[in-house]
Motif scaffolding. Structure first.
Motif, PDB file in Angstrom:
ATOM      1  N   SER A  54       0.846  -1.183   0.000  1.00 36.72           N
ATOM      2  CA  SER A  54       0.000   0.000   0.000  1.00 36.72           C
ATOM      3  C   SER A  54       0.890   1.245   0.000  1.00 36.72           C
ATOM      4  O   SER A  54       2.118   1.150   0.105  1.00 36.72           O
ATOM      5  CB  SER A  54      -0.896  -0.004   1.242  1.00 36.72           C
ATOM      6  N   LEU A  67      -7.157  -1.433  -8.665  1.00 37.16           N
ATOM      7  CA  LEU A  67      -8.164  -2.073  -7.834  1.00 37.16           C
ATOM      8  C   LEU A  67      -9.421  -2.470  -8.584  1.00 37.16           C
ATOM      9  O   LEU A  67     -10.244  -3.239  -8.081  1.00 37.16           O
ATOM     10  CB  LEU A  67      -8.554  -1.114  -6.695  1.00 37.16           C
ATOM     11  N   THR A  71     -11.937  -5.588  -6.932  1.00 33.81           N
ATOM     12  CA  THR A  71     -12.519  -4.966  -5.736  1.00 33.81           C
ATOM     13  C   THR A  71     -13.544  -3.930  -6.181  1.00 33.81           C
ATOM     14  O   THR A  71     -13.690  -3.640  -7.368  1.00 33.81           O
ATOM     15  CB  THR A  71     -11.454  -4.255  -4.862  1.00 33.81           C
ATOM     16  N   GLY A  73     -13.054  -0.911  -5.344  1.00 35.66           N
ATOM     17  CA  GLY A  73     -12.253   0.300  -5.367  1.00 35.66           C
ATOM     18  C   GLY A  73     -11.874   0.683  -6.783  1.00 35.66           C
ATOM     19  O   GLY A  73     -12.145  -0.051  -7.748  1.00 35.66           O
ATOM     20  N   ALA A  77      -3.510   0.840  -6.754  1.00 35.07           N
ATOM     21  CA  ALA A  77      -3.411   0.324  -5.386  1.00 35.07           C
ATOM     22  C   ALA A  77      -2.285   1.001  -4.617  1.00 35.07           C
ATOM     23  O   ALA A  77      -2.422   1.266  -3.414  1.00 35.07           O
ATOM     24  CB  ALA A  77      -3.187  -1.187  -5.418  1.00 35.07           C
ATOM     25  N   GLN A  80      -3.035   4.116  -2.445  1.00 38.61           N
ATOM     26  CA  GLN A  80      -4.026   4.032  -1.374  1.00 38.61           C
ATOM     27  C   GLN A  80      -3.383   3.571  -0.075  1.00 38.61           C
ATOM     28  O   GLN A  80      -2.526   2.693  -0.070  1.00 38.61           O
ATOM     29  CB  GLN A  80      -5.139   3.059  -1.755  1.00 38.61           C
ATOM     30  N   TRP A  82      -3.427   1.652   3.634  1.00 41.80           N
ATOM     31  CA  TRP A  82      -4.031   0.397   4.038  1.00 41.80           C
ATOM     32  C   TRP A  82      -5.402   0.619   4.668  1.00 41.80           C
ATOM     33  O   TRP A  82      -6.310  -0.199   4.500  1.00 41.80           O
ATOM     34  CB  TRP A  82      -3.111  -0.368   4.976  1.00 41.80           C
ATOM     35  N   HIS A  84      -7.671   2.577   3.746  1.00 49.25           N
ATOM     36  CA  HIS A  84      -8.629   2.615   2.643  1.00 49.25           C
ATOM     37  C   HIS A  84      -8.800   1.232   2.029  1.00 49.25           C
ATOM     38  O   HIS A  84      -9.923   0.774   1.780  1.00 49.25           O
ATOM     39  CB  HIS A  84      -8.164   3.605   1.577  1.00 49.25           C
ATOM     40  N   LEU A  85      -7.699   0.535   1.788  1.00 49.49           N
ATOM     41  CA  LEU A  85      -7.752  -0.764   1.131  1.00 49.49           C
ATOM     42  C   LEU A  85      -8.446  -1.814   1.994  1.00 49.49           C
ATOM     43  O   LEU A  85      -9.135  -2.700   1.476  1.00 49.49           O
ATOM     44  CB  LEU A  85      -6.333  -1.238   0.805  1.00 49.49           C
ATOM     45  N   LEU A  88     -12.298  -2.407   1.497  1.00 46.75           N
ATOM     46  CA  LEU A  88     -12.837  -2.696   0.171  1.00 46.75           C
ATOM     47  C   LEU A  88     -13.457  -4.088   0.120  1.00 46.75           C
ATOM     48  O   LEU A  88     -13.032  -5.011   0.829  1.00 46.75           O
ATOM     49  CB  LEU A  88     -11.740  -2.585  -0.886  1.00 46.75           C
TER      50      LEU A  88
END
Length: 254
Positions: A54, A67, A71, A73, A77, A80, A82, A84-85, A88
């Motif tokens: 990330s 993403l 996902t 998103g 990737a 972004q 973590w 935020h990730l 998802l």
């Protein structure tokens, strides 16, 4: 002194022959814990998955640089955090039964491997411009997390695998190729690899014999046809990575 067999390879090869591609192949959303469940359900003892970073350098599982495909998103990737990730949905794209499945961290993957007794092939999958950092951090995290079975690191990126070697020299490495280049001996030698991983469509019996003669194991990807899998087994391929866990494996091909 390495223990040798008649073909010149180490007799103490710890990895199973059958490897579940991106955890669950075609049976679950890729690079998710649901994929681990599918792997176990079909009797597989080894998973392959992709690890990247990330923006704040958390190691997590994802194949693509973006993403959008796997996902809910959007965008790169690597841009972004973590935080935020982590929220998802990484399952709905595959089937609504997997809605709410999240992107696992590398720590999550290690815990699942430990719980289920699975070996792991961690493919270091750097986003553009992050090869060395990704290789270094993935290798360092893997070294700190895996206990029972030493993971096999691999990558298409020479720089990522070189950084992994520097960070965790005792973790075994395999170089990934599409078509095996003419200078493969130099590349795997510089990286001190134990295995060579190649698209099965470019593998032949003589090439496999050459790789074995150099003291390396061979992983063939991504083999989804049982007839081709049988042929590769007859040729002596050491590991077969497949999406079709339901069709290919020790039980399916016996």
């Amino acid at each position: 002194m390495r223990n040798k067999t008649d073909d010149g390879l180490s007799a103490l090869w710890p990895y199973p022959q059958w490897v579940a591609h991106r955890c669950g192949g075609k049976l679950a959303p890729e690079n998710t814990l649901a994929g681990f469940d599918a792997c176990v359900r079909h009797g597989y003892r080894m998973v392959e998955f992709d690890a990247k970073l990330s923006s704040d350098n958390q190691t997590f599982l994802l194949h693509d640089d973006t993403l959008d495909r796997t996902t809910n998103g959007r965008g790169d990737a690597a841009k972004q955090t973590w935080a935020h990730l982590a929220v998802l949905d990484a399952g709905s794209w595959f089937d609504r039964r997997f809605a709410g499945e999240h992107l696992p961290t590398l720590a999550d993957a290690a815990a699942r491997c430990e719980r289920d007794g699975l070996a792991a092939n961690i493919e270091i999958k750097p986003c553009p411009g992050r090869d060395a950092l990704t290789g270094e951090l993935v290798a360092a995290v893997a070294l700190s997390l895996w206990r029972s079975q030493t993971p096999l690191l691999s990558s298409f990126s020479f720089d990522a695998l070189a950084a992994a070697r520097a960070a965790a020299p005792h973790l075994p490495r395999g170089m990934l190729f599409d078509e095996v280049p003419g200078d493969w001996r130099r590349i795997v030698g510089e990286l001190q690899c134990v295995s060579l991983h190649a698209d099965h469509r470019h593998l032949t019996q003589p090439l496999i014999d050459e790789i074995h003669a150099a003291g390396l194991r061979v992983l063939a990807y991504t083999v989804n046809d049982p007839v081709r899998a049988r042929q590769l087994v007859q040729w002596g391929v050491d590991m077969i990575c497949t999406d079709r866990l339901d069709l290919i494996g020790a039980n399916a091909l016996s």
